[in-house]
Design a protein around this motif. Sequence first.
Motif, PDB file in Angstrom:
ATOM      1  N   SER A   1       0.864  -1.093   0.106  1.00 51.20           N
ATOM      2  CA  SER A   1      -0.019  -0.039   0.084  1.00 51.20           C
ATOM      3  C   SER A   1       0.981   1.311  -0.138  1.00 51.20           C
ATOM      4  N   GLY A   2       0.709   2.165  -0.801  1.00 49.89           N
ATOM      5  CA  GLY A   2       1.273   3.502  -0.969  1.00 49.89           C
ATOM      6  C   GLY A   2       2.535   3.492  -1.671  1.00 49.89           C
TER       7      GLY A   2
ATOM      8  N   LYS B   1       1.175   2.555  -7.181  1.00 47.53           N
ATOM      9  CA  LYS B   1       0.714   1.756  -8.419  1.00 47.53           C
ATOM     10  C   LYS B   1      -0.317   2.402  -8.853  1.00 47.53           C
ATOM     11  N   THR B   2      -1.354   3.007  -8.082  1.00 45.37           N
ATOM     12  CA  THR B   2      -2.425   3.821  -8.224  1.00 45.37           C
ATOM     13  C   THR B   2      -2.224   4.944  -9.275  1.00 45.37           C
ATOM     14  N   THR B   3      -1.106   5.569  -8.498  1.00 47.07           N
ATOM     15  CA  THR B   3      -0.843   6.834  -9.348  1.00 47.07           C
ATOM     16  C   THR B   3      -0.183   6.717 -10.587  1.00 47.07           C
TER      17      THR B   3
HETATM   18  P1  ATP Z   1      -2.926   1.368  -2.316  1.00 46.68           P
HETATM   19  O1  ATP Z   1      -2.576  -0.070  -2.745  1.00 46.68           O
HETATM   20  O2  ATP Z   1      -3.044   1.527  -0.885  1.00 46.68           O
HETATM   21  O3  ATP Z   1      -3.902   1.925  -3.408  1.00 46.68           O
HETATM   22  P2  ATP Z   1      -0.964   2.598  -4.170  1.00 46.68           P
HETATM   23  O4  ATP Z   1       0.327   1.718  -4.344  1.00 46.68           O
HETATM   24  O5  ATP Z   1      -1.842   2.541  -5.212  1.00 46.68           O
HETATM   25  O6  ATP Z   1      -1.535   2.339  -2.811  1.00 46.68           O
HETATM   26  P3  ATP Z   1      -0.942   5.507  -4.514  1.00 46.68           P
HETATM   27  O7  ATP Z   1      -2.295   5.514  -4.047  1.00 46.68           O
HETATM   28  O8  ATP Z   1      -0.518   5.748  -5.916  1.00 46.68           O
HETATM   29  O9  ATP Z   1      -0.341   3.995  -3.689  1.00 46.68           O
HETATM   30  O10 ATP Z   1      -0.157   6.603  -3.487  1.00 46.68           O
HETATM   31  C1  ATP Z   1       1.467   6.763  -3.532  1.00 46.68           C
HETATM   32  C2  ATP Z   1       1.749   7.691  -2.493  1.00 46.68           C
HETATM   33  O11 ATP Z   1       1.060   8.917  -3.027  1.00 46.68           O
HETATM   34  C3  ATP Z   1       1.029   7.497  -1.069  1.00 46.68           C
HETATM   35  O12 ATP Z   1       2.173   7.868  -0.243  1.00 46.68           O
HETATM   36  C4  ATP Z   1       0.000   8.475  -1.178  1.00 46.68           C
HETATM   37  O13 ATP Z   1      -0.285   8.810   0.228  1.00 46.68           O
HETATM   38  C5  ATP Z   1       0.312   9.484  -1.857  1.00 46.68           C
HETATM   39  N1  ATP Z   1      -0.773  10.145  -2.614  1.00 46.68           N
HETATM   40  C6  ATP Z   1      -1.678   9.720  -3.338  1.00 46.68           C
HETATM   41  N2  ATP Z   1      -2.597  10.421  -3.688  1.00 46.68           N
HETATM   42  C7  ATP Z   1      -2.304  11.723  -3.273  1.00 46.68           C
HETATM   43  C8  ATP Z   1      -2.882  12.961  -3.529  1.00 46.68           C
HETATM   44  N3  ATP Z   1      -3.951  13.453  -4.167  1.00 46.68           N
HETATM   45  N4  ATP Z   1      -2.197  13.941  -2.683  1.00 46.68           N
HETATM   46  C9  ATP Z   1      -1.035  13.883  -2.138  1.00 46.68           C
HETATM   47  N5  ATP Z   1      -0.472  12.615  -1.837  1.00 46.68           N
HETATM   48  C10 ATP Z   1      -1.114  11.682  -2.546  1.00 46.68           C
END
Ligand code: ATP
Length: 370
Positions: free
Chosen positions: A39-40, A43-45
């Motif tokens: 998590s974090g 990936k989603t970004t």
């Molecule tokens: P998960 O499996 O929990 O969805 P992830 O791997 O998809 O996690 P992301 O959602 O891409 O991770 O987030 C990556 C980082 O960017 C994290 O530290 C998150 O807190 C931060 N983040 C995500 N969206 C924003 C935003 N809109 N503004 C600031 N920080 C953000």
Amino acid sequence: MAGVRLKNVSKIYPGGVRAVHDFNIDIEDKEFIILVGPSGCGKTTTLRMIAGLEEISEGELYIGDKLCNDVAPKDRDIAMVFQNYALYPHMTVFDNMAFGLKLRKTPKDEIKRRVHEAARILSIEHLLDRKPKALSGGQRQRVALGRAIVREPKVFLMDEPLSNLDAKLRVQMRTEISKLHLKLNTTFIYVTHDQTEALTMGTRIVVMKDGLIQQIDTPQKLYDEPSNLFVAGFIGSPQMNFGNAIVEKSDDGKISLRFGGYSLELPPEKASVLEKQGYVGKEVVFGVRPEDIHENAASLGAHASIPLNADVEVTERLGSETLLYVVINDANYTARVSPKSTVQANDKIQLTFDMGRIHIFDKETEKAIV
Ligand code: ATP
């Protein structure tokens, strides 16, 4: 049909969070790529930048040969399936699937043809007149997929599409999505935090941590040749066992791992790499997968370690295999042994490592040495 290329892509959110750092990948047309990580990790970004839902702070994104940094999401020829399905509750399944096409002013006959074709592929033709609330979770998931399919995109993006399903349905839908990929013959980019999902579905997997790519490889290569301690621990269930050891060279030139009171001789191919790279006398981390710890060393031949004393704490009989949770040298290890094993909790037994399959990592950089 299209490949997707990310070149030195970074995302810095307002406030300075660097969610993705210098991401590079060349996704080929028709590949099934999985982004996996805790998590974090970003990936989603990454997926949202490909979709155009998030601005790219640095670097370049190409879909096919076209630079897409500033192309609007609707003009990118991609379709995204979300975790929460995002179905319209007041619309029938047909209308949910047709919605995007109607917005694009697709002719009615064409809409009908595409919706029925997608429904046929997903075996949901009999559900077209129902509303989402009259569907099971798995059926809703199929409708969400159907809505993406009707758009006939070049690239499918999926963000944890199975995470709201129960364990059994998740396994079933995994196979369905793999089959769908073969049927549609297009590029899939799929995000999950579940390493089993990643291993079973992807043609290539991108392992991420803290916004950085750790390794990009086929499932088998990730499993057999993890590039660092993080990937080694993240991929595989139960996870790889780790221990500390000192690399030693004996008078007769043999290279071993000194591990508590044991000296575990390494096979020549691993020994020579360690020696050449100057690890003799240094502390390293070794990793051994549960299936490479054996109750019976007969099949291992020259790769069998000396027997190691193990105190059995718990046994788990899973039908097709038995897991032994043991203590060796004051540290916990998991061994995956035959379902026929008669070992019980509290037994004192001897186990053997397969030294041909042992992984060795640099203690400081955490990178795989061999
Ligand atoms: P998960 O499996 O929990 O969805 P992830 O791997 O998809 O996690 P992301 O959602 O891409 O991770 O987030 C990556 C980082 O960017 C994290 O530290 C998150 O807190 C931060 N983040 C995500 N969206 C924003 C935003 N809109 N503004 C600031 N920080 C953000």
